[in-house]
Design a protein around this motif. Sequence first.
Motif, PDB file in Angstrom:
ATOM      1  N   MET A 162       9.229   5.983   2.977  1.00 57.87           N
ATOM      2  CA  MET A 162      10.180   6.401   1.925  1.00 57.87           C
ATOM      3  C   MET A 162       9.114   7.294   1.271  1.00 57.87           C
ATOM      4  SD  MET A 162      10.424   3.032   0.004  1.00 57.87           S
ATOM      5  CE  MET A 162      10.348   4.351  -2.383  1.00 57.87           C
ATOM      6  N   ASP A 163       9.781   7.592  -0.047  1.00 53.15           N
ATOM      7  CA  ASP A 163       9.283   8.551  -1.000  1.00 53.15           C
ATOM      8  C   ASP A 163       8.497   7.516  -2.121  1.00 53.15           C
ATOM      9  OD1 ASP A 163       7.399   9.718  -3.296  1.00 53.15           O
ATOM     10  OD2 ASP A 163       8.814  11.770  -2.547  1.00 53.15           O
ATOM     11  N   ILE A 206       3.618   1.317   2.843  1.00 52.31           N
ATOM     12  CA  ILE A 206       5.444   2.548   2.318  1.00 52.31           C
ATOM     13  C   ILE A 206       4.076   4.131   2.604  1.00 52.31           C
ATOM     14  CG2 ILE A 206       5.794   3.496   0.426  1.00 52.31           C
ATOM     15  CD1 ILE A 206       6.346   1.011  -0.914  1.00 52.31           C
ATOM     16  N   GLU A 207       4.756   4.474   3.539  1.00 55.06           N
ATOM     17  CA  GLU A 207       4.741   6.125   3.481  1.00 55.06           C
ATOM     18  C   GLU A 207       5.347   7.444   3.830  1.00 55.06           C
ATOM     19  OE1 GLU A 207       1.587   7.850   4.701  1.00 55.06           O
ATOM     20  OE2 GLU A 207       3.497   9.267   4.778  1.00 55.06           O
ATOM     21  N   LYS A 208       5.376   7.984   3.330  1.00 54.46           N
ATOM     22  CA  LYS A 208       6.079   8.941   3.741  1.00 54.46           C
ATOM     23  C   LYS A 208       6.783   9.287   4.477  1.00 54.46           C
ATOM     24  CE  LYS A 208       6.521  12.886   0.022  1.00 54.46           C
ATOM     25  NZ  LYS A 208       6.156  14.109  -0.790  1.00 54.46           N
ATOM     26  N   TYR A 209       6.004  10.035   4.869  1.00 54.45           N
ATOM     27  CA  TYR A 209       6.193  10.558   6.645  1.00 54.45           C
ATOM     28  C   TYR A 209       6.536  10.622   7.981  1.00 54.45           C
ATOM     29  CZ  TYR A 209       5.034  15.293   3.594  1.00 54.45           C
ATOM     30  OH  TYR A 209       5.465  15.474   2.978  1.00 54.45           O
ATOM     31  N   GLU A 249       0.983  -0.821  -0.249  1.00 53.51           N
ATOM     32  CA  GLU A 249       0.418   0.229   0.319  1.00 53.51           C
ATOM     33  C   GLU A 249       0.732   1.323  -0.183  1.00 53.51           C
ATOM     34  OE1 GLU A 249      -3.066   0.397   3.104  1.00 53.51           O
ATOM     35  OE2 GLU A 249      -3.447   2.554   2.388  1.00 53.51           O
ATOM     36  N   ILE A 250       0.582   2.136  -1.317  1.00 51.21           N
ATOM     37  CA  ILE A 250       1.670   3.539  -0.603  1.00 51.21           C
ATOM     38  C   ILE A 250       0.751   4.118  -0.098  1.00 51.21           C
ATOM     39  CG2 ILE A 250       2.601   4.752  -2.806  1.00 51.21           C
ATOM     40  CD1 ILE A 250       3.028   2.954  -4.466  1.00 51.21           C
ATOM     41  N   LEU A 271      -0.192  10.074  -7.587  1.00 50.93           N
ATOM     42  CA  LEU A 271       0.361   8.157  -7.589  1.00 50.93           C
ATOM     43  C   LEU A 271       0.052   7.421  -8.980  1.00 50.93           C
ATOM     44  CD1 LEU A 271       0.680   7.519  -3.929  1.00 50.93           C
ATOM     45  CD2 LEU A 271       2.330   8.424  -5.113  1.00 50.93           C
ATOM     46  N   ASN A 321      -4.833   4.189  -1.030  1.00 43.74           N
ATOM     47  CA  ASN A 321      -5.638   4.866  -1.075  1.00 43.74           C
ATOM     48  C   ASN A 321      -6.051   6.438  -0.696  1.00 43.74           C
ATOM     49  OD1 ASN A 321      -7.673   2.310  -0.795  1.00 43.74           O
ATOM     50  ND2 ASN A 321      -6.149   1.865   0.563  1.00 43.74           N
ATOM     51  N   PHE A 322      -7.292   6.709  -1.003  1.00 45.12           N
ATOM     52  CA  PHE A 322      -7.317   8.703  -0.548  1.00 45.12           C
ATOM     53  C   PHE A 322      -5.517   9.476  -1.323  1.00 45.12           C
ATOM     54  CE2 PHE A 322     -10.862   6.294   0.517  1.00 45.12           C
ATOM     55  CZ  PHE A 322     -12.041   7.136   0.200  1.00 45.12           C
ATOM     56  N   MET A 369       0.153   4.412   2.544  1.00 45.04           N
ATOM     57  CA  MET A 369      -0.459   4.204   3.830  1.00 45.04           C
ATOM     58  C   MET A 369      -1.200   4.733   5.508  1.00 45.04           C
ATOM     59  SD  MET A 369       1.245   1.366   6.187  1.00 45.04           S
ATOM     60  CE  MET A 369       2.135   3.218   7.412  1.00 45.04           C
ATOM     61  N   TYR A 419       3.918   7.126 -12.720  1.00 47.94           N
ATOM     62  CA  TYR A 419       3.600   6.134 -11.307  1.00 47.94           C
ATOM     63  C   TYR A 419       3.636   5.140 -12.187  1.00 47.94           C
ATOM     64  CZ  TYR A 419       5.274   9.047  -7.164  1.00 47.94           C
ATOM     65  OH  TYR A 419       5.995   9.811  -6.412  1.00 47.94           O
ATOM     66  N   ASP A 428      -2.877  11.902  -2.044  1.00 50.64           N
ATOM     67  CA  ASP A 428      -3.469  13.163  -2.299  1.00 50.64           C
ATOM     68  C   ASP A 428      -3.217  13.413  -3.333  1.00 50.64           C
ATOM     69  OD1 ASP A 428      -2.413  13.073   0.449  1.00 50.64           O
ATOM     70  OD2 ASP A 428      -0.137  13.603  -0.281  1.00 50.64           O
TER      71      ASP A 428
END
Length: 217
Positions: free
Chosen positions: A96-97, A67-70, A43-44, A131, A116-117, A46, A136, A119
């Motif tokens: 990670m980005d 996977i989460e950027k922040y 999941e990118i 994304l 999911n949802f 997440m 992508y 940005d």
Amino acid sequence: MRLRNIRGSREVIAGSDYVIHEEETRAGSWHQIFGNTHPIHIEIGMGKGKFIMALAKANPQINYVGIEKYSSVLIRALEKMSQEKVPLTNLYFIRMDAEQIVKVFAKGEVDKIYLNFSDPWPKDRHAKRRLTSREYLARYQKILSDKGDVEFKTDNRLLFDFSVESVREAGWELRALTYDLHQDAVLNQGNIMTEYEERFSALGNPIHKLIASYEKK
Ligand code: SAM
């Protein structure tokens, strides 16, 4: 509170057993990391991880990577993981980005990608950051297996229309589509709501969903 500034989140993440660090990952090594040959679903973006944790619990025969950027958002997922009575051995997280995704997964290593949802990046000049942009999709094409697909949910109609267009322009097959997931008896079967999905459907927003795969020529 600005989530991006939670103090100490980077340190907590650095010491967490639930996190695989971007610099430690080697594309092609995921079956080794999980210690089995089960399919890998990711999941990118997440967020706080509710969706992927529910999937991991329900499907022990599938390996999941969230996977989460922040850091400040990922730390919320780590808190949830630490509250689990039985540790989930089929789920890891990476901070990670997703722009760098092809460095972390090898060709064909991933069987499903959940978005999911995501940005919306509403400005045209930021379209490449969405994304579901063609840029992508080209990255996803490199890491998805032959039967692999992308499942995308959002309540944002503009982003959804953009995504349908990107999928078509990129030569992918649109395998399923609904503009009102919660009223769609087939696609809603087994649906797990994300944090954002709960919030926006409670406001009465219909949830849109598509499933797409790359058409092999
Ligand atoms: N998927 C969750 C949900 O549905 O409840 C969270 C949705 S939230 C609007 C989008 C999440 O994607 C944020 O946590 C954001 O930090 C993350 N994100 C955005 N761009 C990303 C990227 N390029 N790589 C990884 N994560 C990203």
